[in-house]
Write a protein that holds these residues in place. Structure first.
Motif, short mmCIF file in Angstrom:
data_model
loop_
_atom_site.label_atom_id
_atom_site.label_comp_id
_atom_site.label_asym_id
_atom_site.label_seq_id
_atom_site.Cartn_x
_atom_site.Cartn_y
_atom_site.Cartn_z
N VAL A 127 0.83 -1.21 0.00
CA VAL A 127 0.00 0.00 0.00
C VAL A 127 0.86 1.26 0.00
O VAL A 127 0.52 2.26 0.62
CB VAL A 127 -0.98 0.01 1.20
CG1 VAL A 127 -2.12 -0.95 0.98
CG2 VAL A 127 -0.28 -0.26 2.50
N LEU A 145 -0.44 4.82 -0.94
CA LEU A 145 -1.28 5.54 0.03
C LEU A 145 -0.46 6.17 1.15
O LEU A 145 -0.99 6.90 1.97
CB LEU A 145 -2.31 4.58 0.63
CG LEU A 145 -3.30 3.96 -0.36
CD1 LEU A 145 -4.19 2.97 0.35
CD2 LEU A 145 -4.12 5.05 -1.02
N TRP A 152 7.23 6.85 -3.82
CA TRP A 152 7.01 5.46 -3.42
C TRP A 152 8.21 4.59 -3.81
O TRP A 152 8.69 3.80 -3.01
CB TRP A 152 5.73 4.92 -4.07
CG TRP A 152 5.57 3.46 -3.90
CD1 TRP A 152 5.10 2.82 -2.79
CD2 TRP A 152 5.91 2.44 -4.83
NE1 TRP A 152 5.11 1.45 -2.99
CE2 TRP A 152 5.61 1.19 -4.24
CE3 TRP A 152 6.43 2.45 -6.12
CZ2 TRP A 152 5.82 -0.01 -4.88
CZ3 TRP A 152 6.63 1.25 -6.75
CH2 TRP A 152 6.33 0.04 -6.14
#
Length: 111
Positions: free
Chosen positions: A60, A63, A90
């Motif tokens: 995840v 997020l 990320w």
């Protein structure tokens, strides 16, 4: 007081000498707890695992959940609203989490 903890000479008399005063009742009662934490090394670690953060980043990461877990709430919110800084942040975090001591929990030194 940090020098006392490092040397392992944590006792009532040493603390009173360093502080230049008598310990309060509260300080005397908490002394065994502080000694136990100093011996186990619990006083400095945040209890957060870099491996757990890596797994969160993999599954995840877009997020920003791994940033919230590590204690970086502001960056977590930024990642949440920008899909992990459009994927670039990320990917960088993924690499930093693979490297030992690359991205550590907030307040924990890398060195």
């Amino acid at each position: 007081m940090e020098q006392t903890l490092e040397k392992g000479k944590l006792n009532k008399k040493t603390l009173e000498n360093q502080l230049g005063r008598k310990l309060t009742l509260k300080e005397k009662l908490l002394l065994p707890v502080v000694k136990a934490k100093a011996k186990s090394g619990m006083g400095t670690a945040s209890g957060r695992s870099q491996l757990v953060a890596l797994l969160l980043c993999i599954f995840v990461g877009g997020l920003g959940i791994h940033r919230f877990y590590l204690g970086y709430t502001g960056l977590g919110i930024l990642y949440l609203f920008t899909a992990g800084l459009f994927g670039i942040g990320w990917f960088i975090d993924l690499i930093r989490l693979i490297i030992p001591n690359g991205l550590t929990p907030k307040g924990q030194s890398s060195y």
